[in-house]
Design an enzyme around this catalytic site. Structure first.
Site, PDB file in Angstrom:
ATOM      1  N   ASP A  57      43.737 -57.923  14.078  1.00 27.18           N
ATOM      2  CA  ASP A  57      45.162 -57.613  14.200  1.00 27.18           C
ATOM      3  C   ASP A  57      45.966 -58.525  13.284  1.00 27.18           C
ATOM      4  O   ASP A  57      45.508 -59.608  12.907  1.00 27.18           O
ATOM      5  CB  ASP A  57      45.627 -57.825  15.649  1.00 27.18           C
ATOM      6  CG  ASP A  57      44.953 -56.863  16.607  1.00 27.18           C
ATOM      7  OD1 ASP A  57      44.463 -55.814  16.159  1.00 27.18           O
ATOM      8  OD2 ASP A  57      44.906 -57.194  17.815  1.00 27.18           O
TER       9      ASP A  57
HETATM   10  N1  URA Z   1      40.539 -57.968  19.723  1.00 29.40           N
HETATM   11  C1  URA Z   1      41.872 -57.906  19.593  1.00 29.40           C
HETATM   12  O1  URA Z   1      42.587 -57.616  20.538  1.00 29.40           O
HETATM   13  N2  URA Z   1      42.411 -58.170  18.384  1.00 29.40           N
HETATM   14  C2  URA Z   1      41.667 -58.516  17.302  1.00 29.40           C
HETATM   15  O2  URA Z   1      42.212 -58.763  16.231  1.00 29.40           O
HETATM   16  C3  URA Z   1      40.277 -58.582  17.467  1.00 29.40           C
HETATM   17  C4  URA Z   1      39.727 -58.312  18.685  1.00 29.40           C
END
Ligand code: URA
Length: 232
Positions: free
Chosen positions: A103
């Site tokens: 993310d």
């Molecule tokens: N899980 C999440 O919620 N975000 C990420 O970036 C990776 C795993």
């Protein structure tokens, strides 16, 4: 293949730097000073030395990046900067893409490559490649929360696969997943009425985030790391 293309594909220098090194006699091909940057060479057979350093040609490039906050895991984005923009210009032109997604506000280990087959294999659900994340949450996690997370929770109709959670304190720890659903860890914490406040990937399959890399820094994988990835 052209000599300058072969050298630049390893990321050591841009084509213009290579041309200038050739002009000043600092590139050798099989022990002989190269006269032209566009001379044809067989990259699998030739011994090239660029400014005193042997060039190890690889068909594909593999990079470990320590992703900072605010960058998207994509090759292009209309709005936000992408992780590719953290690389020097010459590496932005060789077809690298992020192997998997983090993310925008997740930090840490990101693999960038232009090797589609290896990336595809590492990301395939049946490969069950383990990824470990350091996390912090807003509220203390109970033993029951951890047990629920480890055995599987409902994230919008999908029951997550078993995973491992190690506590480093009541609001922080490490979670290791062998699958990768969109926003998985954030949704898993919401499923136990909690909220992620910090998330950093610290390992991806056989790779561990290099502590020498500051946020936003990158390095090439070495031969041993590439071999480990290809065995996965
Ligand atoms: N899980 C999440 O919620 N975000 C990420 O970036 C990776 C795993």
């Amino acid at each position: 293949m052209r000599l300058d293309k072969m050298i630049s594909s390893t990321g050591v220098a841009s084509r213009s730097q290579i041309s200038s090194a050739v002009r000043s006699g600092r590139v050798t091909v099989d022990g002989v000073v190269a006269r032209k940057a566009d001379m044809q060479v067989d990259p699998d057979a030739v011994r090239v030395v660029y400014c005193g350093t042997p060039v190890c040609y690889r068909k594909f490039t593999y990079i470990m990046l320590n992703k900072p906050e605010g960058y998207v895991s994509a090759t292009e984005d209309g709005k936000s900067p992408t992780v590719i923009e953290l690389l020097p210009e010459e590496l932005q032109k060789i077809g690298l893409f992020p192997c998997g997604r983090l993310d925008k506000n997740t930090l840490g280990l990101m693999l960038l490559t232009n090797d589609g087959d290896t990336s595809h294999r590492l990301l395939a659900p049946k490969s069950h490649v383990a990824k470990t994340y350091a996390f912090r949450v807003k509220f203390p996690l109970s033993e029951a929360d951890v047990a629920a997370l480890e055995s599987g929770v409902d994230i919008g109709g999908y029951i997550t696969a078993p995973c491992t959670v190690v506590f480093d304190g009541e609001r922080e720890g490490r979670i290791t997943l062998t699958e990768g659903k969109y926003h998985q860890i954030k949704l898993m914490m919401e499923a136990v009425h909690n909220q992620i406040t910090y998330l950093e990937r610290v390992s991806f399959g056989p790779l561990t985030l290099d502590p020498a890399l500051d946020r936003g820094q990158w390095r090439y994988l070495d031969g041993r790391e590439i071999a480990l990835l290809q065995k996965k």
